[in-house]
Scaffold this motif. Sequence first.
Motif, PDB file in Angstrom:
ATOM      1  N   MET A   1       0.966  -1.103   0.150  1.00  0.00           N
ATOM      2  CA  MET A   1      -0.194   0.035   0.185  1.00  0.00           C
ATOM      3  C   MET A   1       0.922   1.201   0.125  1.00  0.00           C
ATOM      4  O   MET A   1       1.586   1.620  -1.072  1.00  0.00           O
ATOM      5  CB  MET A   1      -0.954  -0.096   1.178  1.00  0.00           C
ATOM      6  CG  MET A   1      -1.913   1.043   1.477  1.00  0.00           C
ATOM      7  SD  MET A   1      -2.814   0.351   2.531  1.00  0.00           S
ATOM      8  CE  MET A   1      -4.296   1.563   2.545  1.00  0.00           C
ATOM      9  N   SER A   2       1.222   1.795   1.084  1.00  0.00           N
ATOM     10  CA  SER A   2       1.886   2.898   1.306  1.00  0.00           C
ATOM     11  C   SER A   2       1.851   3.840   0.153  1.00  0.00           C
ATOM     12  O   SER A   2       1.179   4.886  -0.032  1.00  0.00           O
ATOM     13  CB  SER A   2       2.950   2.520   1.631  1.00  0.00           C
ATOM     14  OG  SER A   2       3.924   3.284   2.574  1.00  0.00           O
ATOM     15  N   ALA A   3       3.206   4.035  -0.662  1.00  0.00           N
ATOM     16  CA  ALA A   3       3.200   5.242  -1.522  1.00  0.00           C
ATOM     17  C   ALA A   3       2.093   4.960  -2.721  1.00  0.00           C
ATOM     18  O   ALA A   3       1.655   6.069  -3.209  1.00  0.00           O
ATOM     19  CB  ALA A   3       4.668   5.013  -2.131  1.00  0.00           C
ATOM     20  N   GLN A   4       1.806   3.841  -2.855  1.00  0.00           N
ATOM     21  CA  GLN A   4       0.670   3.695  -3.947  1.00  0.00           C
ATOM     22  C   GLN A   4      -0.413   4.217  -3.365  1.00  0.00           C
ATOM     23  O   GLN A   4      -1.189   4.933  -4.003  1.00  0.00           O
ATOM     24  CB  GLN A   4       0.611   2.128  -4.251  1.00  0.00           C
ATOM     25  CG  GLN A   4       1.663   1.615  -4.725  1.00  0.00           C
ATOM     26  CD  GLN A   4       2.236   2.301  -6.257  1.00  0.00           C
ATOM     27  OE1 GLN A   4       1.626   2.991  -6.833  1.00  0.00           O
ATOM     28  NE2 GLN A   4       3.752   2.298  -6.492  1.00  0.00           N
ATOM     29  N   SER A   5      -0.919   4.308  -2.079  1.00  0.00           N
ATOM     30  CA  SER A   5      -2.067   4.865  -1.570  1.00  0.00           C
ATOM     31  C   SER A   5      -2.104   6.258  -1.683  1.00  0.00           C
ATOM     32  O   SER A   5      -2.839   7.104  -1.687  1.00  0.00           O
ATOM     33  CB  SER A   5      -2.342   4.097  -0.150  1.00  0.00           C
ATOM     34  OG  SER A   5      -1.388   4.587   0.732  1.00  0.00           O
ATOM     35  N   VAL A   6      -0.970   6.832  -1.342  1.00  0.00           N
ATOM     36  CA  VAL A   6      -0.589   8.192  -1.304  1.00  0.00           C
ATOM     37  C   VAL A   6      -0.776   8.745  -2.733  1.00  0.00           C
ATOM     38  O   VAL A   6      -1.535   9.814  -2.915  1.00  0.00           O
ATOM     39  CB  VAL A   6       0.942   8.568  -0.659  1.00  0.00           C
ATOM     40  CG1 VAL A   6       1.153  10.294  -1.030  1.00  0.00           C
ATOM     41  CG2 VAL A   6       0.922   8.312   0.887  1.00  0.00           C
ATOM     42  N   ILE A   7      -0.034   8.109  -3.688  1.00  0.00           N
ATOM     43  CA  ILE A   7      -0.302   8.418  -5.097  1.00  0.00           C
ATOM     44  C   ILE A   7      -1.931   8.547  -5.635  1.00  0.00           C
ATOM     45  O   ILE A   7      -2.074   9.506  -6.161  1.00  0.00           O
ATOM     46  CB  ILE A   7       0.490   7.777  -6.123  1.00  0.00           C
ATOM     47  CG1 ILE A   7       2.164   7.963  -5.746  1.00  0.00           C
ATOM     48  CG2 ILE A   7       0.051   7.823  -7.575  1.00  0.00           C
ATOM     49  CD1 ILE A   7       3.109   6.929  -6.249  1.00  0.00           C
ATOM     50  N   ALA A   8      -2.681   7.586  -5.169  1.00  0.00           N
ATOM     51  CA  ALA A   8      -4.008   7.285  -5.454  1.00  0.00           C
ATOM     52  C   ALA A   8      -4.633   8.386  -4.906  1.00  0.00           C
ATOM     53  O   ALA A   8      -5.592   9.057  -5.536  1.00  0.00           O
ATOM     54  CB  ALA A   8      -4.339   6.024  -5.093  1.00  0.00           C
ATOM     55  N   PHE A   9      -4.382   8.697  -3.774  1.00  0.00           N
ATOM     56  CA  PHE A   9      -5.198   9.792  -2.610  1.00  0.00           C
ATOM     57  C   PHE A   9      -4.791  11.250  -3.620  1.00  0.00           C
ATOM     58  O   PHE A   9      -5.746  12.145  -3.623  1.00  0.00           O
ATOM     59  CB  PHE A   9      -4.465   9.823  -1.421  1.00  0.00           C
ATOM     60  CG  PHE A   9      -4.933  10.878  -0.563  1.00  0.00           C
ATOM     61  CD1 PHE A   9      -6.241  10.736   0.153  1.00  0.00           C
ATOM     62  CD2 PHE A   9      -4.578  12.318  -0.471  1.00  0.00           C
ATOM     63  CE1 PHE A   9      -6.773  11.647   0.939  1.00  0.00           C
ATOM     64  CE2 PHE A   9      -5.078  13.141   0.153  1.00  0.00           C
ATOM     65  CZ  PHE A   9      -6.210  13.035   1.019  1.00  0.00           C
ATOM     66  N   LEU A  10      -3.614  11.486  -3.759  1.00  0.00           N
ATOM     67  CA  LEU A  10      -3.280  12.710  -4.316  1.00  0.00           C
ATOM     68  C   LEU A  10      -3.833  12.852  -5.903  1.00  0.00           C
ATOM     69  O   LEU A  10      -4.252  14.026  -6.309  1.00  0.00           O
ATOM     70  CB  LEU A  10      -1.658  12.784  -4.462  1.00  0.00           C
ATOM     71  CG  LEU A  10      -1.253  13.289  -3.152  1.00  0.00           C
ATOM     72  CD1 LEU A  10       0.503  13.219  -3.205  1.00  0.00           C
ATOM     73  CD2 LEU A  10      -1.609  14.265  -2.082  1.00  0.00           C
ATOM     74  N   ALA A  11      -3.815  11.745  -6.523  1.00  0.00           N
ATOM     75  CA  ALA A  11      -4.482  11.772  -7.950  1.00  0.00           C
ATOM     76  C   ALA A  11      -6.135  12.053  -8.078  1.00  0.00           C
ATOM     77  O   ALA A  11      -6.506  12.899  -8.800  1.00  0.00           O
ATOM     78  CB  ALA A  11      -4.064  10.398  -8.804  1.00  0.00           C
ATOM     79  N   ALA A  12      -6.830  11.494  -6.800  1.00  0.00           N
ATOM     80  CA  ALA A  12      -8.182  11.751  -6.696  1.00  0.00           C
ATOM     81  C   ALA A  12      -8.175  13.069  -6.033  1.00  0.00           C
ATOM     82  O   ALA A  12      -9.261  13.726  -6.611  1.00  0.00           O
ATOM     83  CB  ALA A  12      -8.650  10.681  -5.889  1.00  0.00           C
TER      84      ALA A  12
END
Length: 160
Positions: A1-12
């Motif tokens: 999760m981690s960095a990927q969840s941050v990237i997804a959060f910021l993308a949204a």
Amino acid sequence: MSAQSVIAFLAAKAPDLAVIDQGASTATVIEAAAALGVEPARIAKTLSLRAGDRVVLVCARGDARLNNGKAKAALGAKPRMLGADEVEAITGHPVGGVCPFGLATPLPVYCDISLRAFETVFPAAGSRTASVEITPDRLAALTGADWIDICTLPDAGEPC
């Protein structure tokens, strides 16, 4: 999760913000400041705390120290830092990469007023090598954070 969840959060929620991956450790305030070429105070460290039966995140400037008396008054109980395993299990981010974005568990987020001294700050972005540059007010807005005064600056022991 981690960095990927941050990237997804910021993308949204903030597609204009880019994750900065230094490829070198940004796990401590000093390492992050060196890698990003900024003063340590501009690193927005995220503290994972237990206050009574609640777990909360507090973002503060890199050179600030938690003031236990002020924190107890603001959070309703004496705060204690979470252990590394608990931090990762609750936030989804490893210690050194903890940030208020893309959390595994929804948590209350607070921003210490110490962050307001800077135009932009650099919180971690879910990994020990990644950060994001953001204004303090936008950091609070994106994470639904409340502003609190629970830190002391190291210089003169003055409130942030």
